[in-house]
Write a protein that holds these residues in place. Structure first.
Motif, PDB file in Angstrom:
ATOM      1  N   PHE A  36       0.881  -1.240   0.150  1.00 50.51           N
ATOM      2  CA  PHE A  36       0.174   0.024  -0.084  1.00 50.51           C
ATOM      3  C   PHE A  36       0.898   1.351  -0.175  1.00 50.51           C
ATOM      4  O   PHE A  36       0.749   2.140   0.872  1.00 50.51           O
ATOM      5  CB  PHE A  36      -0.948   0.056   1.308  1.00 50.51           C
ATOM      6  N   LEU A  45      -3.634  -0.937  -5.090  1.00 54.48           N
ATOM      7  CA  LEU A  45      -4.823  -0.229  -5.306  1.00 54.48           C
ATOM      8  C   LEU A  45      -4.802   0.472  -6.723  1.00 54.48           C
ATOM      9  O   LEU A  45      -5.694   1.003  -7.294  1.00 54.48           O
ATOM     10  CB  LEU A  45      -4.906   0.760  -4.284  1.00 54.48           C
ATOM     11  N   GLU A  51      -9.343  -3.851  -5.426  1.00 60.50           N
ATOM     12  CA  GLU A  51      -9.875  -2.652  -4.396  1.00 60.50           C
ATOM     13  C   GLU A  51     -11.385  -3.101  -4.012  1.00 60.50           C
ATOM     14  O   GLU A  51     -11.722  -2.769  -3.017  1.00 60.50           O
ATOM     15  CB  GLU A  51      -9.325  -1.414  -5.221  1.00 60.50           C
ATOM     16  N   GLU A  72      -5.001   5.669   8.637  1.00 66.69           N
ATOM     17  CA  GLU A  72      -5.180   5.281   7.429  1.00 66.69           C
ATOM     18  C   GLU A  72      -4.827   3.634   7.329  1.00 66.69           C
ATOM     19  O   GLU A  72      -5.746   2.957   6.476  1.00 66.69           O
ATOM     20  CB  GLU A  72      -4.413   5.822   6.321  1.00 66.69           C
ATOM     21  N   LEU A  76      -7.350   0.500   6.026  1.00 66.71           N
ATOM     22  CA  LEU A  76      -7.125  -0.212   5.098  1.00 66.71           C
ATOM     23  C   LEU A  76      -7.042  -1.453   5.403  1.00 66.71           C
ATOM     24  O   LEU A  76      -7.611  -2.675   4.734  1.00 66.71           O
ATOM     25  CB  LEU A  76      -5.852   0.195   4.297  1.00 66.71           C
ATOM     26  N   CYS A  77      -6.598  -1.955   6.481  1.00 67.29           N
ATOM     27  CA  CYS A  77      -6.492  -3.373   7.054  1.00 67.29           C
ATOM     28  C   CYS A  77      -7.921  -3.917   7.559  1.00 67.29           C
ATOM     29  O   CYS A  77      -8.164  -4.921   7.467  1.00 67.29           O
ATOM     30  CB  CYS A  77      -5.781  -3.345   8.487  1.00 67.29           C
ATOM     31  N   GLN A  79     -10.600  -2.965   5.707  1.00 67.67           N
ATOM     32  CA  GLN A  79     -11.168  -3.079   4.363  1.00 67.67           C
ATOM     33  C   GLN A  79     -10.726  -4.430   3.580  1.00 67.67           C
ATOM     34  O   GLN A  79     -11.531  -5.125   3.160  1.00 67.67           O
ATOM     35  CB  GLN A  79     -11.048  -1.832   3.517  1.00 67.67           C
TER      36      GLN A  79
END
Length: 217
Positions: A36, A45, A51, A72, A76-77, A79
């Protein structure tokens, strides 16, 4: 009788294509690295497919971040359902502690310019109690993925108790040498650019051949 070598964990890093990831996963590796970092050609991404949809794997996912804001990282983790973060920049002890407190497993990468020396060991010591594993990688301006290795002979200078993954320029030709490495803290190997067809797309047959050579039985 010669002592049987303990099998090392295997991490394949820098995947960003769903089918490729699924094929690599079938090889029985332990960890898959998702990068990332926007400046990396392996930035996950860049692929809208990944994604939009979480790709299930037996291997545990590791999110690789470079100087990313901890909030952030958490988002992301969540998601991508990632339980492990690998911090590859100049993240502070406080940032690592915060991520640990949020329930994440934290690995910290350290760049080795040519050899492991006292200054690097001193820097590492601050993170020993906070990180599950260290990653010893070749120091580059791009934070990894250079295809270059550092002097493995200098691993003898690594005297910390913290288990580490060896990274940086490992290739098929290194399988025999890796079999002979004997360091009590060496727990795994991290494969990336030397096993690619193109950035972010791994050569499944090449990875399979490497694993067979490393562990023929």
């Amino acid at each position: 009788m010669k002592k049987k070598k303990t099998k090392l964990f295997t991490k394949v890093c820098g995947l960003r294509q769903a089918d490729n990831m699924a094929e690599i996963d079938k090889l029985g590796i332990d960890f898959i690295g998702l990068i990332f970092y926007e400046k990396s050609p392996r930035y996950v991404l860049l692929n809208q497919e990944l994604e939009a949809e979480f790709i299930p794997t037996k291997a545990q996912k590791v999110g690789v971040f470079v100087n990313t804001d901890p909030t952030e990282i958490l988002a992301l983790c969540k998601q991508f359902q990632i339980p492990i973060v690998q911090l590859h920049g100049q993240e502070s002890v406080a940032e690592v502690r915060f991520l640990r407190q949020q329930g994440l497993r934290v690995w910290k990468a350290f760049g080795v310019s040519t050899q492991i020396d006292g200054d690097l060991i001193k820097k590492m010591k601050d993170y020993v109690s906070l990180c599950e594993y260290f990653i010893l990688d070749t120091q580059t301006a791009q934070f990894g993925g250079s295809g270059r290795s550092f002097d493995w002979e200098s691993l003898q200078n690594y005297t910390l108790p913290q288990p580490f993954f060896l990274s940086g320029g490992i290739s098929l030709q290194d399988a025999e040498r890796l079999q002979s490495l004997d360091h009590q803290a060496l727990i795994g190997i991290d494969l990336n650019s030397r096993f690619e067809k193109q950035a972010g797309i791994k050569d499944v047959n090449l990875v399979a051949k490497f694993l067979k050579q490393l562990y023929p039985n």
